[in-house]
Design an enzyme around this catalytic site. Structure first.
Site, mmCIF file in Angstrom:
data_model
loop_
_atom_site.group_PDB
_atom_site.id
_atom_site.type_symbol
_atom_site.label_atom_id
_atom_site.label_comp_id
_atom_site.label_asym_id
_atom_site.label_seq_id
_atom_site.Cartn_x
_atom_site.Cartn_y
_atom_site.Cartn_z
ATOM 1 C CB THR A 267 61.092 13.093 13.137
ATOM 2 O OG1 THR A 267 60.255 13.282 11.992
ATOM 3 C CG2 THR A 267 61.145 14.372 13.938
ATOM 4 C CG PHE A 393 55.176 10.274 18.620
ATOM 5 C CD1 PHE A 393 55.704 10.702 17.407
ATOM 6 C CD2 PHE A 393 55.151 8.915 18.888
ATOM 7 C CE1 PHE A 393 56.193 9.790 16.476
ATOM 8 C CE2 PHE A 393 55.629 7.994 17.956
ATOM 9 C CZ PHE A 393 56.154 8.437 16.747
ATOM 10 C CB CYS A 400 53.806 13.911 17.058
ATOM 11 S SG CYS A 400 54.256 13.670 15.341
HETATM 12 MN MN1 MNH Z 1 56.038 15.169 14.955
HETATM 13 C C1 MNH Z 1 54.830 17.593 17.078
HETATM 14 C C2 MNH Z 1 57.995 13.961 17.485
HETATM 15 C C3 MNH Z 1 57.102 12.661 12.913
HETATM 16 C C4 MNH Z 1 54.447 16.641 12.331
HETATM 17 N N1 MNH Z 1 56.378 15.715 16.896
HETATM 18 C C5 MNH Z 1 55.738 16.712 17.600
HETATM 19 C C6 MNH Z 1 56.169 16.692 18.972
HETATM 20 C C7 MNH Z 1 57.083 15.676 19.068
HETATM 21 C C8 MNH Z 1 57.195 15.054 17.781
HETATM 22 C C9 MNH Z 1 57.853 15.271 20.311
HETATM 23 C C10 MNH Z 1 55.703 17.607 20.085
HETATM 24 C C11 MNH Z 1 56.621 18.783 20.236
HETATM 25 C C12 MNH Z 1 56.265 19.704 21.394
HETATM 26 O O1 MNH Z 1 55.562 19.320 22.316
HETATM 27 O O2 MNH Z 1 56.761 20.840 21.368
HETATM 28 N N2 MNH Z 1 57.347 13.635 15.149
HETATM 29 C C13 MNH Z 1 58.005 13.279 16.273
HETATM 30 C C14 MNH Z 1 58.733 12.050 16.035
HETATM 31 C C15 MNH Z 1 58.467 11.679 14.738
HETATM 32 C C16 MNH Z 1 57.592 12.691 14.185
HETATM 33 C C17 MNH Z 1 59.582 11.347 17.059
HETATM 34 C C18 MNH Z 1 58.929 10.506 13.930
HETATM 35 C C19 MNH Z 1 59.436 9.418 14.398
HETATM 36 N N3 MNH Z 1 55.836 14.738 12.963
HETATM 37 C C20 MNH Z 1 56.300 13.625 12.329
HETATM 38 C C21 MNH Z 1 55.838 13.607 10.976
HETATM 39 C C22 MNH Z 1 55.093 14.742 10.801
HETATM 40 C C23 MNH Z 1 55.087 15.449 12.063
HETATM 41 C C24 MNH Z 1 56.144 12.518 9.957
HETATM 42 C C25 MNH Z 1 54.362 15.236 9.588
HETATM 43 C C26 MNH Z 1 54.148 14.569 8.484
HETATM 44 N N4 MNH Z 1 54.874 16.830 14.750
HETATM 45 C C27 MNH Z 1 54.323 17.259 13.551
HETATM 46 C C28 MNH Z 1 53.564 18.465 13.802
HETATM 47 C C29 MNH Z 1 53.658 18.744 15.166
HETATM 48 C C30 MNH Z 1 54.492 17.692 15.740
HETATM 49 C C31 MNH Z 1 52.807 19.257 12.742
HETATM 50 C C32 MNH Z 1 53.008 19.909 15.916
HETATM 51 C C33 MNH Z 1 51.616 19.478 16.351
HETATM 52 C C34 MNH Z 1 50.871 20.594 17.078
HETATM 53 O O3 MNH Z 1 51.453 21.270 17.934
HETATM 54 O O4 MNH Z 1 49.693 20.736 16.809
#
Ligand code: MNH
Length: 451
Positions: A267, A393, A400
């Protein structure tokens, strides 16, 4: 599959085959970009089907507003998520809402994403960026922006999250086999069932490789028991749930490590790649960002407290996440019988994919919605439009957890790279790959050190 939806009101792609349905017209290499182009043709909501498979795709502002109502809808952890369970099990991302380990891990890991925690990650993130800059200074040939950003972001999450060096900027400078396995496994998870069956053995091989890497990460930490970094891995291994007094079960720790690797590197690599593309193709915006850095920063590169002051750069990041949201879609499921967009009835259990990039190109963004214009993230413009048309996000309690981590590290990286380098970008029409997230796959840059 689509039984819960009142299909009479929902359009589908043209040229549907009586037996193979939309399969002959689908794109299994760039499925999300195909869905995007269908959405531009078919409007706010449509359905697509292949034998044994069907999905409702939402992208209109009004339809999505309903889907984001946490009273009536919640995250759906089926479909692609379900297929990914062998890899990330009941880790935060793939856990179902009612699984005990979701709440447990959410409470245990939330402190690892607080402002205090982020301040601790600042130094290792800076180290990554500095290493990367030194590595780029050595490059004599044009570089591939997508895979280079991946090296940087893998180094950042490895170093800041796990105190682990993936060696992505080593002399071999190839792609890390871990990344290849991850991309393949992600692609696999969105294939239709018959194609999954054919590739089952490959998939199991990738899962073994991913697990081996996780073991190496844990082993290294066990060999350094006095590690005082208090990073993400430390939180996974030692943090206690304030509600139940429990720590994460061992198997769950492994799932979380892979989850954070998957969620964390691709991401951020996507964001950095597209931001570089926009910055170096919009000289006025690049100039504003460099001007701001010159005014705001005491030293060459931002301190922890200076990062949020880089407002113009932050607007570039926000606008990049609008036009190319790294994660193409997320899923929402109805908790009760209800209606979306005023007319489309859905029964409890019916789900839809929210096509983030299409929502981000909705008419609600105005006539210049297809253009890169970071000033639309100036506070007054943000306040003047509805919040639900911008969801890079995700939404609700399952949104996220790593967004500050991502934005902080991307800001550090982009601030340093724009200060240090001029990039001459390749000019062919952009091609974007989809290994679970969008990433440019034909964008190269010739690097010049700035004086
Ligand atoms: Mn991230 C959930 C987008 C960076 C850890 N992330 C999500 C979701 C999106 C998303 C959209 C929700 C998905 C869903 O509804 O099914 N995340 C991003 C984007 C970036 C990003 C666009 C960067 C830019 N994410 C990161 C980073 C980390 C991370 C960096 C960790 C270091 N994300 C997560 C985790 C979840 C998540 C863990 C799940 C959270 C949960 O369901 O409790």
């Amino acid at each position: 599959m689509l039984d819960e939806w009142n299909m009479g009101t929902i359009p589908h792609p043209p040229g549907r085959d009586p037996e193979l349905l939309d399969a002959p017209n689908s794109d299994f290499v760039k499925p999300m970009q195909k869905l995007f182009s269908w959405s531009q043709e078919l409007g706010p909501i449509f359905e697509t089907q292949a034998p044994g498979f069907g999905m409702v795709v939402a992208s209109g502002s009004d339809v999505c507003k309903d889907l984001f109502d946490d009273g009536r809808f919640e995250k759906f952890a089926g479909f692609g998520m379900e297929a990914f369970r062998p890899i990330t099990g009941d880790g935060l991302f793939t856990a179902r809402n009612d699984e005990e380990n979701w709440g447990l891990a959410h409470r245990v890991l939330l402190p690892a994403f607080s402002k205090e925690a982020l301040a601790r990650y600042h130094e290792p993130m800076r180290e990554s960026v500095e290493k990367f800059i030194a590595y780029w200074h050595e490059q004599r040939q044009p570089v591939d922006v997508g895979s280079e950003s991946t090296k940087l972001s893998l180094d950042i999450i490895g170093r800041a999250g796990f105190g682990y060096d993936f060696g992505t900027m080593g002399p071999e400078a190839g792609r890390h086999p871990y990344v290849d396995a991850m991309v393949e496994a992600l692609m696999f998870s969105v294939l239709p069932p018959d194609l999954q069956e054919q590739r089952r053995a490959d998939f199991e091989g990738w899962v073994r490789l991913l697990n081996k890497t996780v073991d190496a990460v844990i082993e290294e930490r066990k060999d350094n028991p006095h590690h005082e970094q208090r990073d993400l891995l430390d939180a996974m291994l030692r943090n206690v749930d304030p509600e139940t007094g429990r720590t994460l079960p061992e198997e769950n720790v492994r799932y979380q490590i892979t989850t954070f690797m998957v969620a964390g590197y691709g991401t951020t690599a996507s964001l950095i790649s597209f931001a570089l593309m926009y910055l170096y193709s919009h000289p006025d915006v690049l100039e504003e960002v460099r001007q701001e850095a010159a005014e705001v920063l005491e030293g060459q590169h931002p301190t922890f407290a200076e990062v949020p002051k880089l407002r113009a750069l932050r607007r570039v990041i926000d606008e990049t996440l609008r036009l190319w949201p790294p994660t193409p879609a997320f899923l929402r499921v109805a908790k009760e019988d209800t209606t979306v967009g005023g007319v489309h009835q859905v029964a409890e259990g019916g789900w839809a994919a929210v096509l983030t990039r299409a929502l981000h190109h909705d008419e609600a963004w105005g006539p210049d919605r297809h253009e890169f214009r970071p000033s639309r993230f100036l506070p007054d413009e943000v306040k003047a439009r509805p919040a639900h048309i911008y969801k890079p996000f995700g939404t609700g309690p399952r949104m996220c957890i790593g967004r500050q981590f991502a934005i902080h590290s991307a800001t550090l990286a982009l601030s340093a790279l724009t200060t240090e380098f001029d990039l001459q970008l390749s000019e062919e029409p952009l091609s974007v790959a989809e290994g679970g997230f969008f990433i440019p796959d034909n964008l190269t840059a010739t690097l010049t050190r700035r004086s």
